[in-house]
Design a protein around this motif. Structure first.
Motif, PDB file in Angstrom:
ATOM      1  N   ILE A 156       4.619  -0.980   3.821  1.00  0.00           N
ATOM      2  CA  ILE A 156       3.315  -1.199   4.445  1.00  0.00           C
ATOM      3  C   ILE A 156       2.447  -2.009   3.491  1.00  0.00           C
ATOM      4  O   ILE A 156       2.176  -1.583   2.364  1.00  0.00           O
ATOM      5  CB  ILE A 156       2.643   0.138   4.794  1.00  0.00           C
ATOM      6  N   CYS A 157       2.023  -3.196   3.951  1.00  0.00           N
ATOM      7  CA  CYS A 157       1.262  -4.118   3.103  1.00  0.00           C
ATOM      8  C   CYS A 157      -0.140  -4.329   3.672  1.00  0.00           C
ATOM      9  O   CYS A 157      -0.340  -4.356   4.893  1.00  0.00           O
ATOM     10  CB  CYS A 157       1.970  -5.468   3.004  1.00  0.00           C
ATOM     11  N   ASP A 158      -1.077  -4.520   2.765  1.00  0.00           N
ATOM     12  CA  ASP A 158      -2.470  -4.785   3.122  1.00  0.00           C
ATOM     13  C   ASP A 158      -2.797  -6.231   2.766  1.00  0.00           C
ATOM     14  O   ASP A 158      -2.842  -6.600   1.596  1.00  0.00           O
ATOM     15  CB  ASP A 158      -3.396  -3.826   2.370  1.00  0.00           C
ATOM     16  N   GLU A 164       0.817  -1.213   0.000  1.00  0.00           N
ATOM     17  CA  GLU A 164       0.000   0.000   0.000  1.00  0.00           C
ATOM     18  C   GLU A 164       0.853   1.266   0.000  1.00  0.00           C
ATOM     19  O   GLU A 164       0.505   2.271  -0.614  1.00  0.00           O
ATOM     20  CB  GLU A 164      -0.928   0.012   1.211  1.00  0.00           C
ATOM     21  N   GLU A 212       3.422  -3.855   8.720  1.00  0.00           N
ATOM     22  CA  GLU A 212       4.587  -3.039   8.383  1.00  0.00           C
ATOM     23  C   GLU A 212       5.842  -3.892   8.437  1.00  0.00           C
ATOM     24  O   GLU A 212       6.062  -4.624   9.397  1.00  0.00           O
ATOM     25  CB  GLU A 212       4.709  -1.856   9.345  1.00  0.00           C
ATOM     26  N   ARG A 229      -5.786  -6.498   6.779  1.00  0.00           N
ATOM     27  CA  ARG A 229      -4.823  -6.551   7.888  1.00  0.00           C
ATOM     28  C   ARG A 229      -3.545  -5.827   7.454  1.00  0.00           C
ATOM     29  O   ARG A 229      -2.856  -6.292   6.552  1.00  0.00           O
ATOM     30  CB  ARG A 229      -4.513  -7.997   8.269  1.00  0.00           C
ATOM     31  N   ILE A 230      -3.242  -4.713   8.098  1.00  0.00           N
ATOM     32  CA  ILE A 230      -2.100  -3.890   7.712  1.00  0.00           C
ATOM     33  C   ILE A 230      -0.859  -4.370   8.450  1.00  0.00           C
ATOM     34  O   ILE A 230      -0.849  -4.468   9.688  1.00  0.00           O
ATOM     35  CB  ILE A 230      -2.365  -2.403   8.026  1.00  0.00           C
TER      36      ILE A 230
END
Length: 722
Positions: free
Chosen positions: A621-623, A605, A630, A627-628
């Motif tokens: 930062i991944c989605d 993201e 880092e 669910r985020i």
């Protein structure tokens, strides 16, 4: 970066590995600033000053923390304290005057400098041999000095703490006299780690203890390579003779005497595999110690009718047989391909259990986090991984739940059981002494477990248990052509190139596969409103990482085509990979604290650069489906690009659209079990691209290698008198 200060309060301390979370008061802070620090540092002393080296990280739950990479304890904070320390009883013959001269000559950091180079003492005025000896012996007497010595010989502080917690005052004696003992007695430390240390401190390469540890490691690696429970003794001996300079007979005798291996009928087993097979066979023979009372048949049928009405389903004959068998048998095996109704049957079993055995505890399990989530979605019941149920400790590789602290569960249902290895099953059963009913569900034609064994195959082939084989396909809707193809492959009935509504085959030469794959992916993505939605629903699978049409190359080319560089997109280089905003990524390791698991697919993201970050760190930062997560550079190894992933990595998951390249260059990876598994990952559309010859070679080639196990024979031996 470095921070200096004192430990003010310990929040969390783990005895077995020294992992510590603590409040750290920074020195020279005008505002008495405190930070939370974490790392493998062992027990701390409030009165001492420490220098911590590491970096600030932002925990998604607990905020800013300092991650410790290394540390050192400062003996004294000022000149007076240092002089008092050096003139203490720890350094006999060194008075305050001598200590003062020592500090004047070498400075406040003299202890670290002398530990690194003792010859510096010779530059101190009036230094005598007696004083020098007293100083060096005094420093050597400290555990800190021992730790520095161990770290200088390639042991990490994390492993030093583990070893110290186990051996206490005997640590140095053990490490210098018989370091290979550590492999067996301290969890989470393997041969490579200890051998590097042992060679560094001068252990003879032909030392018998070293050769035995090497031989045991060799046996385990050779078994692991092909998933075997054992090797032929002649094969192992021949390989051992190539690796070792001393007699293989002497090594094998020593391993047998110490019960590190077992020889049986010309087969040699790692002791863990031998014990696992024997225990599983014995457990299943005597299982259960106490059976659940069988329900009245009329009551069961009435309850079953209520459940079918509640769930809005109507079971067919074979499905009804499976549900009824659940209550008639203490151990039931349910096997079948995609679309044969396994999940529908499980839903019914769970609902009936709640009605008929309301006081019994039931656990629904799967071998991976992704498979557990999918099972949850399909059945509506909470599912866990086997590792989480057994409270697996990833640091030591051990399970908290066992025969001494067993699970309180009455009924176990395990899905995707083909992925479960013998050692994991052994540990599960050890913790299930009070279990009363066990149901194993899986597709015996899919890929076997990554680790050793072929448990589902052996249990079915033993014919010692009730086994329901589901063959009829019940899913007559979108995606049914895929199920039909999977069934044809499974039953060796696929005579022509598939080209139905849900399955398409585009023939292409190897040099054209990548370009055609990009076209097909592009067309598939056009069906979605956003690129993100498309990425989450379209998945390319390949059997092999290397080569023109391998996973690595396909990921690079697909990224360039569908997420090319742009001034509007941020990117971060990590090794040979470049992560870019909107990249599709896959999680490689379980991170239960973040609720993401091995095999989960996500989207990058955002990227935050170090110069923008309050902690001076690059962050990705991944989605993952809301669910985020880092990742800093320290944890970037937990993810990789997922435009194309391996068939093995996809096992336990399903995707609406699967694109499968077929290239003769995939070589020995072209085999029926792998192609079948890949095909059954798609549930709406399957597109195969490449060579017909490669496809037919794959679906007509049985396993190149049949795993060597003896669980089936052990079951026969256990049940021979029944």
């Amino acid at each position: 970066m470095e921070i200096k200060g004192r430990f003010d309060k310990v929040i969390y301390y783990r005895e077995d590995n020294g992992y510590t979370v603590a409040v750290f008061a920074l020195q020279d802070s005008r505002t008495d600033e405190e930070v939370v620090v974490r790392g493998y540092i062992g027990k701390t002393e409030r009165e001492h000053l420490y220098v911590l080296e590491g970096s600030y990280v932002e925990h998604p739950r607990y905020g800013i923390q300092f991650e410790i990479e290394s540390f050192k304890k400062l003996i004294a904070d000022n000149r007076e304290d240092l002089i008092s320390y050096l003139s203490s009883s720890q350094f006999p013959g060194i008075g305050r005057k001598s200590a003062s001269e020592l500090v004047d000559a070498l400075g406040m950091d003299l202890i670290e400098r002398v530990r690194a180079d003792s010859s510096l003492l010779d530059t101190v005025p009036k230094m005598t041999a007696r004083r020098k000896k007293a100083i060096l012996e005094g420093l050597q007497s400290e555990q800190d000095s021992d730790n520095i010595f161990l770290m200088s010989h390639h042991l990490s502080m994390k492993n030093i703490i583990r070893i110290r917690n186990h051996y206490q005052d005997e640590t140095m004696n053990i490490l210098l006299s018989d370091p290979y003992k550590v492999i067996q007695e301290v969890g989470g430390i393997g041969f490579a780690t200890i051998d590097r240390f042992a060679v560094s401190v001068g252990v003879d390469p032909n030392d018998l203890n070293r050769q035995c540890a090497m031989a045991e490691n060799l046996l385990m690696n050779m078994c692991m390579r092909n998933g075997d429970s054992y090797l032929e003794l002649d094969e192992f001996t021949e390989q051992l003779m190539r690796e070792s300079e001393i007699s293989s007979d002497e090594i094998i005798d020593q391993l047998l005497m110490n019960r590190r291996i077992q020889i049986e009928c010309g087969r040699v087993y790692p002791i863990s595999q031998f014990d696992a097979e024997r225990y599983v066979a014995s457990y299943l023979h005597w299982f259960p110690s106490v059976s659940l009372e069988k329900p009245d048949e009329e009551m069961l049928r009435n309850s079953l009718e209520d459940v079918q009405q509640q769930l809005g389903i109507e079971y067919q004959e074979k499905q009804l047989e499976a549900v009824m068998s659940f209550f008639e048998n203490d151990l039931l095996v349910l096997t079948g391909g995609p679309g044969t109704g396994k999940s529908t049957i499980v839903r019914g079993m769970i609902e009936l259990c709640r009605r008929i055995y309301p006081m019994c505890s039931l656990s629904l399990l799967a071998p991976t986090g992704r498979a557990a989530k999918r099972l949850n979605e399909l059945t509506g019941a909470q599912a866990k991984t086997i590792h989480s149920l057994l409270l697996w400790d990833k640091e030591t590789g051990r399970f908290a739940k066992d025969e001494d602290d067993p699970l309180t569960v009455d009924i176990l249902i395990i899905d995707e059981f083909s992925m479960v290895d013998i050692y994991l099953f052994y540990n599960l059963l050890k913790a299930c002494g009070q279990l009363k009913k066990l149901i194993l569900i899986g597709d015996a034609d899919q890929l076997p477990s990554v680790a050793m064994g072929a448990v589902l195959r052996d249990v079915i082939d033993s014919e010692c248990f009730r086994c329901i084989k589901l063959e009829k396909i019940y899913r007559q809707k979108e995606g049914s052509d895929i199920i039909a193809l999977a069934s044809d492959i499974r039953n060796d009935c696929c005579q022509s190139v598939p080209d139905e509504h849900d399955v398409r085959f585009f023939e292409a030469e190897p040099r054209d596969i990548t370009a055609l794959t990009m076209q097909v992916v592009g067309h598939a993505l056009d069906n979605y409103d956003s690129l993100k939605d498309g990425f989450m629903n379209v998945q390319v699978l390949a059997p092999k990482h290397m080569g023109l049409n391998g996973i690595n190359n396909l990921n690079v080319i697909l990224q360039k085509r569908f997420n090319p560089p742009s001034p509007e997109k941020r990117e971060l280089r990590a090794g040979y990979r470049t992560f870019r905003q909107y990249d599709k990524v896959i999680q490689l390791k379980n991170q239960p604290d973040d609720d993401v698991f091995n095999g989960d697919i996500g989207i990058v993201e955002d990227i935050i650069y170090a110069h923008e970050d309050v902690n001076g760190q690059d962050r990705l930062i991944c989605d993952f489906d809301g669910r985020i997560v880092e990742n800093t550079r320290e944890t970037l190894g937990n993810i990789t690009h997922a435009y194309c992933i391996s068939v093995h990595k996809a096992q336990g998951s399903e995707y609406p659209i699967v694109i499968l390249p077929m290239d003769l260059d995939y070589g020995i990876m072209l085999q029926k079990r792998l192609i079948y598994t890949a095909v059954s990952r798609a549930y709406r559309s399957l597109i195969i691209i490449g060579q017909k010859e490669a496809f037919f070679k794959g679906i007509t080639t049985a396993d190149h290698y049949v795993r060597r196990t003896t669980l089936k024979e052990r079951l026969w031996e256990e049940f021979k008198d029944d």
